[in-house]
Design a protein around this motif. Structure first.
Motif, PDB file in Angstrom:
ATOM      1  N   SER A 157      21.879 -36.705 -23.105  1.00  0.00           N
ATOM      2  CA  SER A 157      21.727 -37.888 -22.240  1.00  0.00           C
ATOM      3  C   SER A 157      22.373 -39.113 -22.884  1.00  0.00           C
ATOM      4  CB  SER A 157      20.256 -38.145 -21.880  1.00  0.00           C
ATOM      5  OG  SER A 157      19.539 -38.496 -23.021  1.00  0.00           O
ATOM      6  N   SER A 158      22.320 -39.211 -24.219  1.00  0.00           N
ATOM      7  CA  SER A 158      22.964 -40.346 -24.891  1.00  0.00           C
ATOM      8  C   SER A 158      24.481 -40.260 -24.711  1.00  0.00           C
ATOM      9  CB  SER A 158      22.624 -40.373 -26.380  1.00  0.00           C
ATOM     10  OG  SER A 158      21.227 -40.424 -26.557  1.00  0.00           O
ATOM     11  N   LEU A 159      25.021 -39.049 -24.848  1.00  0.00           N
ATOM     12  CA  LEU A 159      26.474 -38.880 -24.659  1.00  0.00           C
ATOM     13  C   LEU A 159      26.868 -39.187 -23.213  1.00  0.00           C
ATOM     14  CD1 LEU A 159      27.108 -35.640 -26.785  1.00  0.00           C
ATOM     15  CD2 LEU A 159      28.079 -37.921 -27.222  1.00  0.00           C
ATOM     16  N   ARG A 160      25.996 -38.796 -22.293  1.00  0.00           N
ATOM     17  CA  ARG A 160      26.272 -39.088 -20.876  1.00  0.00           C
ATOM     18  C   ARG A 160      26.277 -40.584 -20.627  1.00  0.00           C
ATOM     19  NH1 ARG A 160      22.557 -35.186 -19.402  1.00  0.00           N
ATOM     20  NH2 ARG A 160      23.719 -33.249 -19.223  1.00  0.00           N
ATOM     21  N   ARG A 161      25.243 -41.260 -21.146  1.00  0.00           N
ATOM     22  CA  ARG A 161      25.156 -42.715 -20.923  1.00  0.00           C
ATOM     23  C   ARG A 161      26.311 -43.447 -21.571  1.00  0.00           C
ATOM     24  NH1 ARG A 161      18.923 -44.454 -21.890  1.00  0.00           N
ATOM     25  NH2 ARG A 161      19.230 -45.992 -20.275  1.00  0.00           N
ATOM     26  N   ALA A 162      26.824 -42.870 -22.652  1.00  0.00           N
ATOM     27  CA  ALA A 162      27.965 -43.498 -23.324  1.00  0.00           C
ATOM     28  C   ALA A 162      29.281 -43.087 -22.668  1.00  0.00           C
ATOM     29  CB  ALA A 162      27.966 -43.136 -24.809  1.00  0.00           C
ATOM     30  N   GLY A 163      29.176 -42.311 -21.577  1.00  0.00           N
ATOM     31  CA  GLY A 163      30.374 -41.936 -20.826  1.00  0.00           C
ATOM     32  C   GLY A 163      31.280 -40.986 -21.580  1.00  0.00           C
ATOM     33  N   LEU A 164      30.697 -40.177 -22.465  1.00  0.00           N
ATOM     34  CA  LEU A 164      31.523 -39.313 -23.307  1.00  0.00           C
ATOM     35  C   LEU A 164      31.264 -37.826 -23.073  1.00  0.00           C
ATOM     36  CD1 LEU A 164      33.627 -39.387 -25.634  1.00  0.00           C
ATOM     37  CD2 LEU A 164      31.725 -39.428 -27.253  1.00  0.00           C
ATOM     38  N   TYR A 165      30.129 -37.508 -22.465  1.00  0.00           N
ATOM     39  CA  TYR A 165      29.691 -36.113 -22.381  1.00  0.00           C
ATOM     40  C   TYR A 165      30.745 -35.178 -21.805  1.00  0.00           C
ATOM     41  CZ  TYR A 165      26.804 -32.043 -21.477  1.00  0.00           C
ATOM     42  OH  TYR A 165      26.303 -30.768 -21.457  1.00  0.00           O
ATOM     43  N   GLU A 166      31.295 -35.549 -20.657  1.00  0.00           N
ATOM     44  CA  GLU A 166      32.263 -34.669 -19.985  1.00  0.00           C
ATOM     45  C   GLU A 166      33.459 -34.358 -20.882  1.00  0.00           C
ATOM     46  OE1 GLU A 166      31.970 -32.914 -17.244  1.00  0.00           O
ATOM     47  OE2 GLU A 166      29.928 -33.719 -17.052  1.00  0.00           O
ATOM     48  N   GLN A 184      35.652 -42.223 -30.331  1.00  0.00           N
ATOM     49  CA  GLN A 184      34.790 -42.443 -31.513  1.00  0.00           C
ATOM     50  C   GLN A 184      33.858 -43.623 -31.277  1.00  0.00           C
ATOM     51  OE1 GLN A 184      36.589 -42.642 -35.392  1.00  0.00           O
ATOM     52  NE2 GLN A 184      38.035 -41.006 -34.951  1.00  0.00           N
ATOM     53  N   GLN A 185      34.383 -44.684 -30.672  1.00  0.00           N
ATOM     54  CA  GLN A 185      33.531 -45.860 -30.438  1.00  0.00           C
ATOM     55  C   GLN A 185      32.423 -45.515 -29.438  1.00  0.00           C
ATOM     56  OE1 GLN A 185      32.549 -48.028 -32.179  1.00  0.00           O
ATOM     57  NE2 GLN A 185      33.652 -49.967 -31.964  1.00  0.00           N
ATOM     58  N   ARG A 186      32.767 -44.714 -28.404  1.00  0.00           N
ATOM     59  CA  ARG A 186      31.717 -44.297 -27.468  1.00  0.00           C
ATOM     60  C   ARG A 186      30.712 -43.377 -28.154  1.00  0.00           C
ATOM     61  NH1 ARG A 186      34.748 -41.830 -22.803  1.00  0.00           N
ATOM     62  NH2 ARG A 186      36.646 -42.261 -23.979  1.00  0.00           N
ATOM     63  N   LEU A 187      31.205 -42.571 -29.127  1.00  0.00           N
ATOM     64  CA  LEU A 187      30.281 -41.726 -29.894  1.00  0.00           C
ATOM     65  C   LEU A 187      29.321 -42.616 -30.700  1.00  0.00           C
ATOM     66  CD1 LEU A 187      29.368 -38.922 -30.882  1.00  0.00           C
ATOM     67  CD2 LEU A 187      31.136 -39.059 -32.663  1.00  0.00           C
ATOM     68  N   CYS A 188      29.853 -43.697 -31.280  1.00  0.00           N
ATOM     69  CA  CYS A 188      28.998 -44.614 -32.048  1.00  0.00           C
ATOM     70  C   CYS A 188      27.989 -45.302 -31.136  1.00  0.00           C
ATOM     71  CB  CYS A 188      29.850 -45.649 -32.784  1.00  0.00           C
ATOM     72  SG  CYS A 188      30.832 -44.886 -34.102  1.00  0.00           S
ATOM     73  N   ILE A 193      22.400 -45.640 -29.133  1.00  0.00           N
ATOM     74  CA  ILE A 193      21.387 -45.650 -28.060  1.00  0.00           C
ATOM     75  C   ILE A 193      20.452 -44.443 -28.115  1.00  0.00           C
ATOM     76  CG2 ILE A 193      22.742 -47.091 -26.477  1.00  0.00           C
ATOM     77  CD1 ILE A 193      23.576 -44.719 -24.916  1.00  0.00           C
ATOM     78  N   ALA A 194      20.795 -43.454 -28.973  1.00  0.00           N
ATOM     79  CA  ALA A 194      19.961 -42.257 -29.054  1.00  0.00           C
ATOM     80  C   ALA A 194      18.554 -42.568 -29.563  1.00  0.00           C
ATOM     81  CB  ALA A 194      20.619 -41.212 -29.954  1.00  0.00           C
TER      82      ALA A 194
END
Ligand SMILES: Nc1ncnc2c1ncn2[C@@H]1O[C@H](COP(=O)(O)OP(=O)(O)O)[C@@H](O)[C@H]1O
Ligand SMILES: [Mg+2]
Length: 282
Positions: A157-166, A184-188, A193-194
């Motif tokens: 869910s954190s990756l999704r909210r950061a727009g990175l999951y897909e 990387q910045q979206r991963l950070c 937010i995790a």
């Protein structure tokens, strides 16, 4: 005589006017204060970097700190999660309340504070671990989950909210450092937010990114502001105008002016702010 004394009375009115402005800002953003700083002074050794900074950061929404390089934006941002504690010779005085709790309280667990007030830096700095582990790290050390399924859920869910999951769902076990700068910045951001922080501090989060990655991060900030209180330092006035609802202008270690972003950019009260936004200083 009468006129003089009236004028003098008037001169002593600004605090009330400031308080009224603060209330107005709070009403406009329709929210309560999340972080409240009063008379914050910061020294690095002998050198004073911040002078009597007082500001209320409203709950939810984005507050931008702008001002010329070296004016103390990062220094003040670091006060908000006590990151300055980690800098030798740095001394912070004054009062900072997070939800009415004094963050300088010696009983306060700083690690916990930094989970509640997360930070994203200028240069993306993923841990030398897998994408999954970068995000799982915080929830794990804070004991936020009791099963692998729960941890998976927070990571996804954190990756999704950061727009990175897909973009990364098929390679979660690969190193975070192998991603592009923007990823990387979206991963950070996902990592920050995790731990479900109340406040997210971002220090020039786009300055190492290309325009497309910057646009993606700005869009993301706009989505996150519904659920998080975000404070962003930016040297780009355009970025401040695009992403923030409140703006604070710093100059030579002083907070010169703060208010609704639109007002700061269209109708600043202080000449220094005016000079900065019109490009005369900085
Ligand atoms: N770790 C440090 N040690 C000593 N001085 C510092 C340190 N960090 C910042 N400063 C000084 O404090 C002032 C404010 O810096 P900074 O907060 O980084 O400004 P900004 O983020 O607005 O560019 C500058 O004069 C800078 O040189
Ligand atoms: Mg800085």
């Amino acid at each position: 005589m009468d006129t003089t004394s009236q004028e003098q009375t008037k001169k002593f009115e600004p605090p009330a006017a400031t308080a009224a402005a603060a209330v107005e800002t709070a009403t406009q953003t329709g929210s309560k204060t999340r972080v409240s700083a009063r008379d914050v002074n910061v020294h690095y050794g002998e050198k004073q970097a911040l002078f009597d900074v007082s500001i209320d950061i409203p709950d939810r929404g984005v507050t931008a700190f702008i001002g010329p390089s070296g004016c103390g934006k990062s220094t003040f941002l670091r006060c908000l999660n006590r990151m300055n504690d980690t800098i030798e010779g740095c001394r912070v005085t004054g009062k900072i309340l997070l939800d009415d709790v004094d963050i300088a309280n010696p009983d306060l667990d700083v690690v916990e504070l930094r989970a509640r007030v997360g930070m994203v830096f200028q240069k993306p700095n993923p841990f030398p671990k897998s994408i999954y582990e970068n995000v799982a790290y915080g929830p794990r050390i804070h004991g936020m989950t009791s099963s692998k399924d729960e941890l998976d859920e927070i990571v996804y869910s954190s990756l999704r909210r950061a727009g990175l999951y897909e973009e990364v769902k098929d390679r979660l076990d690969q190193p975070g450092t192998g991603l592009s700068g923007g990823q990387q910045q979206r991963l950070c951001i996902a990592r920050a937010i995790a731990t479900k922080p109340e406040v997210l501090l971002m220090d020039e989060p786009c300055s190492a990114l290309d325009p497309i990655a910057t646009a993606i991060i700005e869009e993301l900030i706009d989505e996150l502001r519904e659920n998080f209180t975000i404070v962003i330092v930016t040297h780009s006035m355009q970025q401040a105008a695009r992403v923030s609802q409140k703006t604070a202008f710093f100059h030579l270690g002083k907070l010169i002016e703060e208010g609704p972003t639109e007002q700061i950019f269209t109708n600043p009260l202080d000449k220094k702010t005016q000079d900065y936004i019109t490009g005369r200083i900085g």
